[in-house]
Design a protein around this motif. Structure first.
Motif, short mmCIF file in Angstrom:
data_model
loop_
_atom_site.label_atom_id
_atom_site.label_comp_id
_atom_site.label_asym_id
_atom_site.label_seq_id
_atom_site.Cartn_x
_atom_site.Cartn_y
_atom_site.Cartn_z
N GLY A 23 35.22 36.46 38.77
CA GLY A 23 34.23 37.18 37.97
C GLY A 23 32.86 37.17 38.62
N ALA A 24 32.45 35.96 39.08
CA ALA A 24 31.15 35.87 39.76
C ALA A 24 31.14 36.70 41.03
CB ALA A 24 30.83 34.41 40.06
N ALA A 25 32.24 36.63 41.79
CA ALA A 25 32.32 37.41 43.03
C ALA A 25 32.31 38.91 42.74
CB ALA A 25 33.57 37.02 43.80
N SER A 26 32.96 39.32 41.65
CA SER A 26 32.98 40.74 41.30
C SER A 26 31.59 41.25 40.96
CB SER A 26 33.93 40.98 40.13
OG SER A 26 35.26 40.59 40.47
N PHE A 27 30.87 40.49 40.14
CA PHE A 27 29.51 40.88 39.80
C PHE A 27 28.62 40.91 41.04
CE2 PHE A 27 30.66 39.55 35.41
CZ PHE A 27 30.31 40.71 34.77
N LEU A 143 22.48 59.75 42.60
CA LEU A 143 23.20 58.48 42.77
C LEU A 143 24.68 58.63 42.42
CD1 LEU A 143 20.61 55.98 41.23
CD2 LEU A 143 20.99 56.51 43.65
N ARG A 144 25.19 59.85 42.60
CA ARG A 144 26.59 60.09 42.23
C ARG A 144 27.53 59.24 43.08
NH1 ARG A 144 25.14 64.79 45.03
NH2 ARG A 144 24.60 65.82 43.07
N GLN A 145 27.19 59.06 44.35
CA GLN A 145 28.06 58.24 45.21
C GLN A 145 28.04 56.77 44.77
OE1 GLN A 145 26.88 58.81 49.26
NE2 GLN A 145 27.68 60.90 49.39
N ALA A 146 26.84 56.31 44.40
CA ALA A 146 26.76 54.92 43.93
C ALA A 146 27.53 54.75 42.64
CB ALA A 146 25.30 54.51 43.76
N ASP A 147 27.34 55.73 41.71
CA ASP A 147 28.06 55.63 40.44
C ASP A 147 29.57 55.73 40.63
OD1 ASP A 147 25.65 55.37 39.19
OD2 ASP A 147 25.49 57.49 38.66
N ALA A 148 30.00 56.64 41.52
CA ALA A 148 31.43 56.78 41.77
C ALA A 148 31.99 55.52 42.41
CB ALA A 148 31.67 58.00 42.67
N ALA A 149 31.24 54.95 43.35
CA ALA A 149 31.71 53.71 43.99
C ALA A 149 31.79 52.58 42.97
CB ALA A 149 30.80 53.34 45.15
N ASP A 150 30.77 52.51 42.09
CA ASP A 150 30.81 51.48 41.05
C ASP A 150 32.02 51.65 40.15
OD1 ASP A 150 28.53 50.35 42.03
OD2 ASP A 150 27.18 51.26 40.55
N ASP A 151 32.30 52.91 39.78
CA ASP A 151 33.45 53.16 38.91
C ASP A 151 34.76 52.76 39.58
OD1 ASP A 151 31.70 54.10 37.04
OD2 ASP A 151 31.99 56.22 37.56
N GLY A 155 37.02 49.63 38.33
CA GLY A 155 38.41 49.84 37.93
C GLY A 155 39.37 48.98 38.72
N ALA A 156 39.12 48.90 40.05
CA ALA A 156 40.00 48.06 40.89
C ALA A 156 39.92 46.60 40.50
CB ALA A 156 39.64 48.24 42.36
N LEU A 157 38.68 46.13 40.25
CA LEU A 157 38.53 44.73 39.86
C LEU A 157 39.11 44.47 38.48
CD1 LEU A 157 34.90 44.01 41.14
CD2 LEU A 157 37.05 43.28 42.17
N ALA A 158 38.98 45.44 37.57
CA ALA A 158 39.53 45.25 36.23
C ALA A 158 41.04 45.11 36.25
CB ALA A 158 39.12 46.44 35.34
N VAL A 159 41.68 45.72 37.24
CA VAL A 159 43.13 45.60 37.36
C VAL A 159 43.50 44.42 38.26
CG1 VAL A 159 45.23 46.73 38.12
CG2 VAL A 159 43.48 48.04 36.92
N GLY A 160 42.76 44.27 39.37
CA GLY A 160 43.13 43.27 40.37
C GLY A 160 42.85 41.85 39.95
N VAL A 161 41.69 41.63 39.29
CA VAL A 161 41.33 40.26 38.91
C VAL A 161 42.34 39.66 37.95
CG1 VAL A 161 39.60 38.87 37.72
CG2 VAL A 161 38.89 40.50 39.45
#
Length: 448
Positions: A23-27, A143-151, A155-161
């Protein structure tokens, strides 16, 4: 709610630690990614704003501005709020900000997109001085690229973690179960061992780890328990045998006295019965003292002058068949009790007088180098063979069984003497002598 098994606690602990770390690493990862993309977008907007501000200051500003490749919009506003120039996507739009800067400078902000409301924009506001007064240039980058990358990353972290935490929990559960399997085998084996199965031993795993050492320690403890049980059964059998002999003799004497009520025989029968009763009393006292020594209670810790105890024990034997020659140091203060130390000296003297021919010698000296009091009792009897020097300290041991019984020995005197010396922090051994036997007790001196 707390898990009761080590396996469950280890799994829960490992899963919790991994979940917190991930969690800390993800943030941290999301923060670093968003910051890098934000700085990149800001640099593009700031570069375009400074370039446009330079054109305004030079008076070469067109009414329609062409944004650069990495810039979404441009707008130039004078001090009165009039739009002097703008990019095509802001044509006809009012000033982006109602506020008017009062001095030249650069301001960096994040807005909800003025050109497209569905995206955030990083806007750089540059105010410069022109011939017509202050002019403010607004340059924004999406900041569409930043927002898209964040999304995507979120999503990857929400599934992977969760999957990774679940994997860690499963692996920890399996590995802990495999590691604790020998412990369970040890527990099951110990649970089946009763007081009649002390010969059984727990399995020792082949791994050279803590569990293997635990199994070895457990088997060593079982060895000691088995040996203690054997000694206890042997002691009970020997005590029963020792008690049976005087009781049998005493009963026989009483039956003879009852069958032959001749007053002339009563004196001899009573004398024999009294002798056997004294023997029973001495044996019971020895058994009681041994039981107290075996309880493991802390030994007495009073300061006692061993010289006085030894001197008194020797003086009480002046009229014995074999006298005691003594050579006693003036002071030898040790920690213990007068009763225990008196019993130690008495037992050694009794043993020496029982086997001596003409002389018993009592020597007490102080070994200053080793801080010990050395008590030696020797006799001029047949001595103790080297092979039997440890066996004589076993309970109910007699090297000459018939002679010892006739002279009143119970086979417990030297055993009690060694137990007392050991409990007081010292030792009792049989050492070499020119003739006869020589028993040496060493006791630590009182530190005070």
């Amino acid at each position: 709610m707390r898990p009761r098994s080590v396996r469950a606690r280890a799994t829960l602990g490992a899963s919790t630690v991994v979940a917190l770390a991930l969690g800390a690493a993800s943030f941290a990862l999301l923060g670093m990614l968003d910051g890098n993309l934000m700085r990149s977008a800001q640099a593009d907007a700031e570069r375009q704003a400074l370039s446009t501000a330079g054109l305004a200051a030079a008076g070469r500003l067109d009414t329609v501005l062409a944004p650069g490749r990495d810039t979404d919009f441009l707008q130039v506003v004078d001090a009165d709020g009039r739009v002097l120039a703008a990019s095509p996507n802001l044509a006809g739009r009012p000033a982006l900000s109602p506020g008017r800067p009062g001095k030249p400078g650069t301001v960096r902000r994040t807005w909800e997109g003025p050109a497209r409301g569905d995206r955030r924009h990083r806007v750089v506001q540059v105010t410069t001085v022109t011939g017509e007064g202050l002019v403010t240039v607004y340059a924004g980058t999406s900041l569409r690229q930043a927002d898209a990358a964040d999304d995507v990353i979120t999503g990857a972290l929400a599934v992977g973690v969760p999957l990774l935490v679940l994997t860690v929990a499963l692996v920890t559960w399996r590995v802990t179960g495999w590691a604790l399997r020998p412990v369970e085998a040890i527990r099951a084996e110990v649970a089946e061992i009763s007081d009649r199965d002390l010969h059984r031993r727990v399995p020792v795993p082949r791994s050279q780890d803590e569990i293997a050492r635990l199994a070895v320690t457990m088997n060593t403890t079982l060895d000691r328990l088995e040996a203690a049980g054997i000694r206890q059964r042997r002691f009970i059998a020997d005590a029963s045998h020792e008690l049976r002999s005087p009781i049998t003799v005493l009963r026989t004497q009483l039956e003879v006295a009852q069958a032959h009520p001749d007053p002339a025989l009563w004196g001899e029968l009573v004398s024999g019965a009294l002798e056997d009763t004294v023997r029973l009393q001495d044996l019971a006292a020895d058994l009681l003292l041994l039981a107290r020594l075996d309880t493991g209670e802390p030994p007495p810790a009073a300061a006692v002058d061993l010289a006085d105890v030894a001197r008194e024990a020797a003086r009480s034997r002046r009229r014995d068949r074999i006298p005691v020659d003594m050579e006693i140091a003036p002071e030898a203060v040790v920690r213990g009790s007068t009763l225990w130390l008196s019993r130690l000296v008495t037992n050694l003297l009794d043993n020496a007088q029982r086997h001596a021919d003409r002389r018993v010698r009592l020597l007490l000296r102080v070994d200053a180098a080793r801080r010990t009091a050395v008590l030696e009792v020797g006799d001029d009897g047949p001595g103790i063979p080297a092979a039997d020097r440890e066996r004589v300290f076993e309970r109910f041991t007699r090297l000459d069984d018939a002679r010892s019984r006739d002279e009143g020995g119970t086979g417990l005197g030297l055993a009690i003497a060694r137990d007392i010396a050991t409990r007081l922090g010292g030792s009792l051994t049989v050492e070499d002598a020119p003739a006869g036997a020589r028993l040496v007790a060493r006791l630590p001196l009182d530190s005070a």
